[in-house]
Design a protein around this motif. Structure first.
Motif, PDB file in Angstrom:
ATOM      1  N   ALA A 161      15.120 -13.829  15.934  1.00 34.33           N
ATOM      2  CA  ALA A 161      14.522 -13.398  14.664  1.00 34.33           C
ATOM      3  C   ALA A 161      13.873 -12.038  14.850  1.00 34.33           C
ATOM      4  O   ALA A 161      13.073 -11.838  15.765  1.00 34.33           O
ATOM      5  CB  ALA A 161      13.495 -14.418  14.184  1.00 34.33           C
ATOM      6  N   LEU A 162      14.228 -11.099  13.994  1.00 36.14           N
ATOM      7  CA  LEU A 162      13.636  -9.757  13.967  1.00 36.14           C
ATOM      8  C   LEU A 162      13.001  -9.572  12.600  1.00 36.14           C
ATOM      9  O   LEU A 162      13.688  -9.670  11.578  1.00 36.14           O
ATOM     10  CB  LEU A 162      14.694  -8.676  14.195  1.00 36.14           C
ATOM     11  N   GLU A 163      11.707  -9.289  12.588  1.00 32.65           N
ATOM     12  CA  GLU A 163      11.011  -9.104  11.317  1.00 32.65           C
ATOM     13  C   GLU A 163      10.085  -7.904  11.402  1.00 32.65           C
ATOM     14  O   GLU A 163       9.496  -7.643  12.455  1.00 32.65           O
ATOM     15  CB  GLU A 163      10.187 -10.350  10.964  1.00 32.65           C
ATOM     16  N   PRO A 164       9.918  -7.155  10.299  1.00 30.40           N
ATOM     17  CA  PRO A 164       8.922  -6.078  10.299  1.00 30.40           C
ATOM     18  C   PRO A 164       7.548  -6.640  10.621  1.00 30.40           C
ATOM     19  O   PRO A 164       7.189  -7.726  10.145  1.00 30.40           O
ATOM     20  CB  PRO A 164       8.988  -5.533   8.865  1.00 30.40           C
ATOM     21  N   ALA A 165       6.796  -5.930  11.452  1.00 30.22           N
ATOM     22  CA  ALA A 165       5.510  -6.448  11.913  1.00 30.22           C
ATOM     23  C   ALA A 165       4.385  -6.207  10.918  1.00 30.22           C
ATOM     24  O   ALA A 165       3.270  -6.656  11.125  1.00 30.22           O
ATOM     25  CB  ALA A 165       5.146  -5.817  13.257  1.00 30.22           C
ATOM     26  N   GLY A 166       4.670  -5.500   9.839  1.00 29.23           N
ATOM     27  CA  GLY A 166       3.620  -5.231   8.871  1.00 29.23           C
ATOM     28  C   GLY A 166       2.535  -4.351   9.452  1.00 29.23           C
ATOM     29  O   GLY A 166       1.358  -4.699   9.453  1.00 29.23           O
ATOM     30  N   ALA A 167       2.922  -3.198   9.977  1.00 32.17           N
ATOM     31  CA  ALA A 167       1.992  -2.311  10.671  1.00 32.17           C
ATOM     32  C   ALA A 167       0.907  -1.802   9.726  1.00 32.17           C
ATOM     33  O   ALA A 167       1.182  -1.383   8.606  1.00 32.17           O
ATOM     34  CB  ALA A 167       2.742  -1.130  11.282  1.00 32.17           C
ATOM     35  N   VAL A 168      -0.336  -1.869  10.201  1.00 31.04           N
ATOM     36  CA  VAL A 168      -1.448  -1.265   9.473  1.00 31.04           C
ATOM     37  C   VAL A 168      -1.383   0.258   9.623  1.00 31.04           C
ATOM     38  O   VAL A 168      -1.648   1.011   8.683  1.00 31.04           O
ATOM     39  CB  VAL A 168      -2.785  -1.807  10.014  1.00 31.04           C
ATOM     40  N   ALA A 169      -1.038   0.693  10.824  1.00 37.13           N
ATOM     41  CA  ALA A 169      -0.943   2.127  11.095  1.00 37.13           C
ATOM     42  C   ALA A 169       0.006   2.331  12.272  1.00 37.13           C
ATOM     43  O   ALA A 169       0.146   1.459  13.128  1.00 37.13           O
ATOM     44  CB  ALA A 169      -2.312   2.720  11.405  1.00 37.13           C
ATOM     45  N   ASP A 170       0.639   3.484  12.302  1.00 42.93           N
ATOM     46  CA  ASP A 170       1.622   3.786  13.340  1.00 42.93           C
ATOM     47  C   ASP A 170       1.466   5.249  13.724  1.00 42.93           C
ATOM     48  O   ASP A 170       1.789   6.129  12.938  1.00 42.93           O
ATOM     49  CB  ASP A 170       3.027   3.504  12.806  1.00 42.93           C
ATOM     50  N   PHE A 171       0.924   5.490  14.945  1.00 41.82           N
ATOM     51  CA  PHE A 171       0.833   6.873  15.388  1.00 41.82           C
ATOM     52  C   PHE A 171       2.244   7.404  15.598  1.00 41.82           C
ATOM     53  O   PHE A 171       3.045   6.825  16.307  1.00 41.82           O
ATOM     54  CB  PHE A 171       0.038   7.020  16.681  1.00 41.82           C
ATOM     55  N   GLY A 172       2.514   8.526  15.021  1.00 40.76           N
ATOM     56  CA  GLY A 172       3.865   9.058  14.960  1.00 40.76           C
ATOM     57  C   GLY A 172       4.251   9.075  13.498  1.00 40.76           C
ATOM     58  O   GLY A 172       4.374  10.128  12.877  1.00 40.76           O
ATOM     59  N   GLY A 173       4.353   7.889  12.918  1.00 41.14           N
ATOM     60  CA  GLY A 173       4.648   7.811  11.498  1.00 41.14           C
ATOM     61  C   GLY A 173       3.497   8.329  10.657  1.00 41.14           C
ATOM     62  O   GLY A 173       3.696   8.952   9.613  1.00 41.14           O
ATOM     63  N   ASP A 174       2.256   8.062  11.105  1.00 42.62           N
ATOM     64  CA  ASP A 174       1.084   8.492  10.358  1.00 42.62           C
ATOM     65  C   ASP A 174       0.514   9.821  10.847  1.00 42.62           C
ATOM     66  O   ASP A 174      -0.559  10.228  10.418  1.00 42.62           O
ATOM     67  CB  ASP A 174      -0.026   7.439  10.461  1.00 42.62           C
ATOM     68  N   PHE A 175       1.215  10.485  11.791  1.00 36.94           N
ATOM     69  CA  PHE A 175       0.690  11.728  12.336  1.00 36.94           C
ATOM     70  C   PHE A 175       0.580  12.789  11.244  1.00 36.94           C
ATOM     71  O   PHE A 175       1.520  13.022  10.490  1.00 36.94           O
ATOM     72  CB  PHE A 175       1.587  12.242  13.455  1.00 36.94           C
ATOM     73  N   SER A 176      -0.569  13.419  11.152  1.00 35.19           N
ATOM     74  CA  SER A 176      -0.793  14.486  10.179  1.00 35.19           C
ATOM     75  C   SER A 176      -1.217  15.742  10.915  1.00 35.19           C
ATOM     76  O   SER A 176      -2.174  15.720  11.685  1.00 35.19           O
ATOM     77  CB  SER A 176      -1.883  14.085   9.179  1.00 35.19           C
ATOM     78  N   LEU A 177      -0.501  16.832  10.686  1.00 33.59           N
ATOM     79  CA  LEU A 177      -0.805  18.076  11.380  1.00 33.59           C
ATOM     80  C   LEU A 177      -2.045  18.757  10.806  1.00 33.59           C
ATOM     81  O   LEU A 177      -2.857  19.316  11.531  1.00 33.59           O
ATOM     82  CB  LEU A 177       0.398  19.027  11.293  1.00 33.59           C
ATOM     83  N   GLU A 178      -2.194  18.691   9.501  1.00 33.24           N
ATOM     84  CA  GLU A 178      -3.254  19.466   8.867  1.00 33.24           C
ATOM     85  C   GLU A 178      -4.566  18.692   8.719  1.00 33.24           C
ATOM     86  O   GLU A 178      -5.632  19.271   8.740  1.00 33.24           O
ATOM     87  CB  GLU A 178      -2.790  19.929   7.471  1.00 33.24           C
ATOM     88  N   ASN A 179      -4.472  17.387   8.545  1.00 31.39           N
ATOM     89  CA  ASN A 179      -5.663  16.621   8.203  1.00 31.39           C
ATOM     90  C   ASN A 179      -6.063  15.714   9.360  1.00 31.39           C
ATOM     91  O   ASN A 179      -5.366  14.771   9.699  1.00 31.39           O
ATOM     92  CB  ASN A 179      -5.395  15.786   6.950  1.00 31.39           C
ATOM     93  N   GLN A 180      -7.208  15.976   9.977  1.00 27.38           N
ATOM     94  CA  GLN A 180      -7.733  15.110  11.027  1.00 27.38           C
ATOM     95  C   GLN A 180      -8.931  14.308  10.540  1.00 27.38           C
ATOM     96  O   GLN A 180      -9.647  13.721  11.340  1.00 27.38           O
ATOM     97  CB  GLN A 180      -8.149  15.942  12.245  1.00 27.38           C
ATOM     98  N   ASP A 181      -9.143  14.274   9.257  1.00 27.19           N
ATOM     99  CA  ASP A 181     -10.315  13.586   8.735  1.00 27.19           C
ATOM    100  C   ASP A 181      -9.977  12.230   8.128  1.00 27.19           C
ATOM    101  O   ASP A 181     -10.831  11.593   7.515  1.00 27.19           O
ATOM    102  CB  ASP A 181     -11.003  14.459   7.677  1.00 27.19           C
ATOM    103  N   GLY A 182      -8.746  11.789   8.300  1.00 27.40           N
ATOM    104  CA  GLY A 182      -8.350  10.487   7.780  1.00 27.40           C
ATOM    105  C   GLY A 182      -8.561   9.398   8.805  1.00 27.40           C
ATOM    106  O   GLY A 182      -9.481   9.447   9.622  1.00 27.40           O
ATOM    107  N   ALA A 183      -7.688   8.389   8.806  1.00 23.27           N
ATOM    108  CA  ALA A 183      -7.831   7.257   9.716  1.00 23.27           C
ATOM    109  C   ALA A 183      -7.617   7.673  11.166  1.00 23.27           C
ATOM    110  O   ALA A 183      -8.276   7.172  12.071  1.00 23.27           O
ATOM    111  CB  ALA A 183      -6.861   6.150   9.324  1.00 23.27           C
ATOM    112  N   TRP A 184      -6.670   8.587  11.416  1.00 19.72           N
ATOM    113  CA  TRP A 184      -6.366   9.034  12.776  1.00 19.72           C
ATOM    114  C   TRP A 184      -7.098  10.334  13.090  1.00 19.72           C
ATOM    115  O   TRP A 184      -7.323  11.161  12.207  1.00 19.72           O
ATOM    116  CB  TRP A 184      -4.866   9.285  12.944  1.00 19.72           C
ATOM    117  N   SER A 185      -7.449  10.515  14.346  1.00 22.37           N
ATOM    118  CA  SER A 185      -8.029  11.782  14.808  1.00 22.37           C
ATOM    119  C   SER A 185      -7.480  12.078  16.188  1.00 22.37           C
ATOM    120  O   SER A 185      -7.168  11.170  16.953  1.00 22.37           O
ATOM    121  CB  SER A 185      -9.558  11.715  14.831  1.00 22.37           C
ATOM    122  N   TYR A 186      -7.337  13.374  16.520  1.00 16.32           N
ATOM    123  CA  TYR A 186      -6.685  13.781  17.760  1.00 16.32           C
ATOM    124  C   TYR A 186      -7.557  14.799  18.475  1.00 16.32           C
ATOM    125  O   TYR A 186      -8.196  15.628  17.846  1.00 16.32           O
ATOM    126  CB  TYR A 186      -5.307  14.400  17.478  1.00 16.32           C
TER     127      TYR A 186
END
Length: 279
Positions: free
Chosen positions: A110-135
């Motif tokens: 069985a393969l099912e989507p894991a229902g990700a809350v967040a995914d670094f890579g998919g959610d990576f933002s170049l301009e905005n570091q003030d959201g959920a992720w920070s680098y």
């Protein structure tokens, strides 16, 4: 049929090393459940889960399941998959105590989507570091009470597709831990997250050390950061549960685990998937 092995709906004959592959077309976190039930009491089979990248290289360490005392075996994992990855389920007959087993039985996958809350890579933002992720980078203090400060990266890298700070570089799916690189995720609500972290070093000598630390809204570290590494290979694959209060931030701190080896280029591919753990 191939070389004495047979596969049909829900059934396998693992007379040799039998493989079933599934290729994904997009980045996705997947819950994978495998189960083999032997045809009779002499049936024995091992199950391996293998993830290969589009370049044919192993993407996470092989996941293995086998119970030598039973004709049933199962394996459950959550993995972060990238477009072009292929998941191989490998079933192999395992003889026990000199008994020739038949390696036949029912196989469920069985393969099912894991229902990700967040995914670094998919959610990576170049301009905005003030959201959920920070680098950025971490200034770490060793001792009886280990602690760290987070320094947000302020400069773009030379290619303009990521952030750089004092030898540390972070961009989508990639990290350079020439210093201690830091990636943080801030929770908006009280939540328990399962973090699946994979680092694939760029060379065979690459080693990555990972520390996981949590800071409150006031910047105070909650307990001692945990330490994880893989001294035997250039792939670090780990799943940890993290409980956060609203406003707290979990930091993933990466450093070079082979700093004395001049051939150990301190960079590689990075994947972090956060899925919510249900109460």
């Amino acid at each position: 049929l191939i070389d004495g092995m047979e596969i049909k709906s829900g059934w396998v004959n693992a007379a040799g090393t039998l493989a079933i592959g599934y290729k994904v077309e997009q980045d996705i976190a997947a819950d994978i459940s495998l189960a083999f039930s032997g045809f009779d009491e002499n049936s024995r089979a091992s199950i391996r889960l293998v993830v290969m990248g589009g370049n044919g290289a192993l993407r996470i360490p092989v996941q293995f399941g086998y119970d030598g005392n039973s004709n049933e075996v199962s394996l459950e994992r959550t993995v972060s998959l990238k477009a072009g990855d292929t998941i191989y389920i490998i079933v192999n007959r395992e003889n026990v105590d000199g008994v020739q087993t038949n390696g036949m039985g029912e196989l469920s996958i069985a393969l099912e989507p894991a229902g990700a809350v967040a995914d670094f890579g998919g959610d990576f933002s170049l301009e905005n570091q003030d959201g959920a992720w920070s680098y950025g980078k971490a200034e770490y203090f060793w001792g009886d009470s280990e602690d760290f400060t987070f320094v947000k990266a302020s400069d773009k890298n030379s290619d303009g597709d990521g952030w750089a700070a004092d030898g540390v570089e972070i961009k989508k799916d990639f990290i350079s831990f020439g210093g201690m690189a830091a990636i943080g995720y801030t929770a908006k609500i009280d939540v328990t997250l399962r973090a699946t972290v994979t680092v694939c070093g760029s060379t065979a000598d690459t080693r990555a050390d990972l520390r996981v630390g949590i800071k409150g809204v006031d910047g105070t570290t909650k307990g001692k950061p945990s330490f994880i590494n893989n001294p035997d290979g250039n792939i670090l694959y780990v799943t940890v549960n993290i409980t956060l209060k609203a406003g707290e931030t979990v930091y993933f701190l990466f450093s070079n685990g082979a700093s004395e080896n001049s051939d150990a280029i301190p960079n590689g591919n990075l994947y972090i998937t956060l899925t919510e753990v249900q109460a």
